[in-house]
Enzyme design. Structure first.
Site, PDB file in Angstrom:
ATOM      1  N   HIS A   2       0.852  -1.189   0.000  1.00 61.34           N
ATOM      2  CA  HIS A   2       0.000   0.000   0.000  1.00 61.34           C
ATOM      3  C   HIS A   2       0.892   1.246   0.000  1.00 61.34           C
ATOM      4  CE1 HIS A   2      -2.544   3.118   1.898  1.00 61.34           C
ATOM      5  NE2 HIS A   2      -3.552   2.474   1.339  1.00 61.34           N
ATOM      6  N   PRO A   3       0.427   2.373  -0.544  1.00 59.84           N
ATOM      7  CA  PRO A   3       1.275   3.568  -0.617  1.00 59.84           C
ATOM      8  C   PRO A   3       1.811   4.074   0.719  1.00 59.84           C
ATOM      9  CG  PRO A   3      -0.573   3.792  -2.113  1.00 59.84           C
ATOM     10  CD  PRO A   3      -0.824   2.540  -1.330  1.00 59.84           C
ATOM     11  N   ARG A   4       1.219   3.692   1.852  1.00 62.96           N
ATOM     12  CA  ARG A   4       1.760   4.135   3.139  1.00 62.96           C
ATOM     13  C   ARG A   4       2.904   3.245   3.617  1.00 62.96           C
ATOM     14  NH1 ARG A   4      -1.339   5.928   8.353  1.00 62.96           N
ATOM     15  NH2 ARG A   4       0.855   6.140   8.899  1.00 62.96           N
ATOM     16  N   LYS A   5       3.191   2.177   2.881  1.00 66.82           N
ATOM     17  CA  LYS A   5       4.287   1.300   3.275  1.00 66.82           C
ATOM     18  C   LYS A   5       5.603   1.788   2.661  1.00 66.82           C
ATOM     19  CE  LYS A   5       1.328  -1.252   5.459  1.00 66.82           C
ATOM     20  NZ  LYS A   5       0.094  -0.497   5.248  1.00 66.82           N
ATOM     21  N   SER A   6       6.714   1.191   3.098  1.00 63.03           N
ATOM     22  CA  SER A   6       8.041   1.659   2.646  1.00 63.03           C
ATOM     23  C   SER A   6       8.202   1.540   1.142  1.00 63.03           C
ATOM     24  CB  SER A   6       9.141   0.853   3.348  1.00 63.03           C
ATOM     25  OG  SER A   6       9.063   1.030   4.740  1.00 63.03           O
TER      26      SER A   6
END
Length: 382
Positions: A182-186
């Site tokens: 997901h875009p909030r992951k590294s």
């Protein structure tokens, strides 16, 4: 003329021209669904996390669901889940018709409490999903010492790409693991996930289940001698396949993973140094043995010492252009779970306190030194 308002996001994906160029190959080849790019991404991810098998999926949620399904979890089975985690960790248990048994978490790490796991074990316990929350691996040795051998261990490594525990990368600490892109992951592929395992039987079952239960993948069929023949379908499966467009982006992102983590670790250390003097704010710590992946920098606001409630602090920071979030939520305090299972907030005091008092502050690979300085100065002035 007033100065333009500064905006510092809680997280931003670090993507650019390399990712843009990477999607050209699948677009030009016409192979857009799961194919050679996904296979390359899987191979590289498995090598980086030192596991035998890696299967790309549409999300971490579907990877978790696949893991439970491959393990044969079904109606009447109990699966232990930490009470402080993203709701998907518990939801996937219900998808299988099984029973999520919530356990409390430790306030200092936000991770699963092994002592409460020991209290909640029963004859019906068939699996456990320890979460490596915010990139910090759960205490796996303590858990393994408690768990009977027949209990399947499925790591929720959504936040833990690149993390390690006592020298062993996340993804190979249990029977199976699930990662998120997901875009909030590294690292990100937009949406997307990965199931990893060193167990060939479980991996082969999961591989069939993610492709409708087919005995051959689409790539195997198309590259075989008779691509015009459909495979047999011997399992009731799902369509959880990643696209080659996402796989192409994932290949590029994975090459940047260690650099991303090193940069985040540097700034996490700087945050701790700078915020140490604030007696009402506790910062997350590095693990004694292992590597934190720093998906997020989640602080704890002491309600006895803070000048005001956490939500008011978050509101002030929002007005100053600094995005914050609660670490995540306590599952037992969400309406669906509270109403269905009759949970009360005090049933899991550690999870309740983490729900109410944690505060994630911006940490990502598109922040500047000035951004970090502004965040620290603004928090000190609350």
């Amino acid at each position: 003329m007033s100065e333009p308002k500064r905006t510092i996001h809680i997280s931003l994906p670090s993507t650019g021209e390399a990712e843009w160029n990477a999607v050209r190959a699948p677009i030009e080849s016409g192979w857009l669904t799961q194919g050679p790019k996904v296979a390359e991404f899987e191979k590289s991810f498995a090598e980086r996390h030192q596991v035998t098998h890696a299967l790309a999926t549409t999300s971490c949620t579907t990877a978790l669901h696949l893991a439970l399904a491959a393990a044969g979890i079904g109606p009447g089975d109990e699966v232990i889940v930490p009470a402080f985690t993203w709701v998907a960790t518990a939801n996937v248990v219900l998808y299988c018709g099984a029973i999520p048994v919530l356990v409390d978490v430790l306030r200092d790490t936000c991770n699963i409490d092994p002592a409460d796991v020991a209290r909640k074990l029963s004859e019906k316990t068939k699996a456990i999903i320890p979460v490596h929350l915010f990139g910090l691996c759960a205490e796996m040795d303590e858990l393994k010492a408690i768990l009977p051998e027949h209990v399947t261990i499925i790591e929720d490594a959504a936040c833990a790409a690149g993390a390690s525990y006592r020298g062993v990368p996340a993804g190979g600490l249990g029977d199976m693991a699930a990662f998120s892109f997901h875009p909030r992951k590294s690292i990100t592929t937009g949406e997307g996930g990965m199931l990893t395992s060193n167990n060939t039987t479980l991996s082969e079952t999961a591989n069939m289940l993610r492709n409708h239960g087919a005995s051959l993948s689409e790539e195997q069929r198309h590259q075989g001698p008779r691509p015009y023949l459909l495979p047999d379908f011997n399992l009731l499966g799902f369509n959880y396949r990643m696209t080659d467009l996402q796989g192409a982006v994932g290949i590029v992102q994975l090459k940047k993973l260690d650099h991303f983590i090193e940069e985040r670790a540097k700034w996490a250390g700087w945050y701790r140094e700078q915020l140490n003097e604030i007696d009402w704010l506790t910062c997350p710590k590095e693990p004694e043995s292992g590597r934190h992946a720093w998906q997020a920098f989640v602080t704890y606001v002491d309600p006895e010492k803070a000048p005001m409630p956490r939500n008011e602090i978050m509101d002030i920071l929002q007005q100053k252009g600094i995005a914050t979030r609660p670490g995540t939520h306590a599952v037992h305090m969400l309406s669906y779970y509270a109403e269905r299972f009759g949970y009360k907030p005090e049933d899991f005091p550690g999870a309740r306190d983490c729900d109410v008092q944690t505060m994630a502050i911006p940490l990502h690979n598109r922040m500047s030194h000035e951004d970090y300085t502004y965040v620290v100065e603004t928090i000190k002035n609350v």
